[in-house]
Design a protein around this motif. Structure first.
Motif, PDB file in Angstrom:
ATOM      1  N   LEU A 169      -7.167  15.490   0.239  1.00  0.00           N
ATOM      2  CA  LEU A 169      -7.014  14.538  -0.859  1.00  0.00           C
ATOM      3  C   LEU A 169      -5.722  13.727  -0.745  1.00  0.00           C
ATOM      4  N   HIS A 170      -5.871  12.439  -1.007  1.00  0.00           N
ATOM      5  CA  HIS A 170      -4.723  11.533  -1.048  1.00  0.00           C
ATOM      6  C   HIS A 170      -4.914  10.573  -2.219  1.00  0.00           C
ATOM      7  N   LEU A 217       0.844  -1.193   0.000  1.00  0.00           N
ATOM      8  CA  LEU A 217       0.000   0.000   0.000  1.00  0.00           C
ATOM      9  C   LEU A 217       0.878   1.242   0.000  1.00  0.00           C
ATOM     10  N   THR A 218       0.666   2.077  -0.994  1.00  0.00           N
ATOM     11  CA  THR A 218       1.387   3.347  -1.091  1.00  0.00           C
ATOM     12  C   THR A 218       0.362   4.466  -1.107  1.00  0.00           C
ATOM     13  N   CYS A 219       0.567   5.459  -0.243  1.00  0.00           N
ATOM     14  CA  CYS A 219      -0.376   6.566  -0.145  1.00  0.00           C
ATOM     15  C   CYS A 219       0.405   7.873  -0.136  1.00  0.00           C
ATOM     16  N   VAL A 220       0.003   8.802  -0.986  1.00  0.00           N
ATOM     17  CA  VAL A 220       0.677  10.102  -1.043  1.00  0.00           C
ATOM     18  C   VAL A 220      -0.358  11.212  -0.986  1.00  0.00           C
ATOM     19  N   PRO A 221      -0.017  12.328  -0.340  1.00  0.00           N
ATOM     20  CA  PRO A 221      -0.959  13.441  -0.284  1.00  0.00           C
ATOM     21  C   PRO A 221      -1.039  14.166  -1.626  1.00  0.00           C
ATOM     22  N   LEU A 222      -2.190  14.674  -1.916  1.00  0.00           N
ATOM     23  CA  LEU A 222      -2.400  15.483  -3.119  1.00  0.00           C
ATOM     24  C   LEU A 222      -3.013  16.802  -2.657  1.00  0.00           C
TER      25      LEU A 222
END
Length: 88
Positions: A31-32, A17-22
Motif C-alpha cells: 500500500l502507498h 507528485l508525492t508518494c508515501v508508503p502505508l
C-alpha cells in the motif's frame, strides 16, 4: 517530484507528485498513498519570469546608457547597469 504529463489532446500538465508508503508491517509493502497537485500555472509563471529576466539582462548588458534601480524606502541600490563602469 515534479512530473510533466501529456494529455490525449496534446496539452501539457505539470504536477507535483508525492508518494508515501502505508505499510502496516514490514512484510506488507503493497500500500502507498499518492498525492498529485496540479502546478501547471506555477510552471507557466516560472517560465514567463525566466524569459522576462533574460530579456532584461540582454537589454541591460547591451545598452550604452547608465541606468539603475533603487529602493527609496530602504535607501539601497538594487541594480546598476554594466554601462556604469564604462562611463565612470
Amino acid at each position: 517530484m515534479e512530473k510533466r504529463y501529456i494529455r490525449q489532446d496534446g496539452s501539457i500538465v505539470w504536477v507535483n507528485l508525492t508518494c508515501v508508503p502505508l505499510w502496516l508491517d514490514v512484510s506488507d509493502r503493497r500500500l502507498h498513498i499518492a498525492m498529485v497537485e496540479d502546478i501547471t500555472a506555477r510552471k507557466h509563471n516560472e517560465t514567463a519570469l525566466q524569459q522576462s529576466e533574460s530579456r532584461f539582462r540582454e537589454l541591460a548588458e547591451t545598452i550604452e546608457e547608465v541606468f539603475w534601480s533603487a529602493d527609496p524606502d530602504v535607501g539601497t541600490t538594487l541594480y546598476i547597469s554594466p554601462a556604469y563602469e564604462r562611463v565612470w
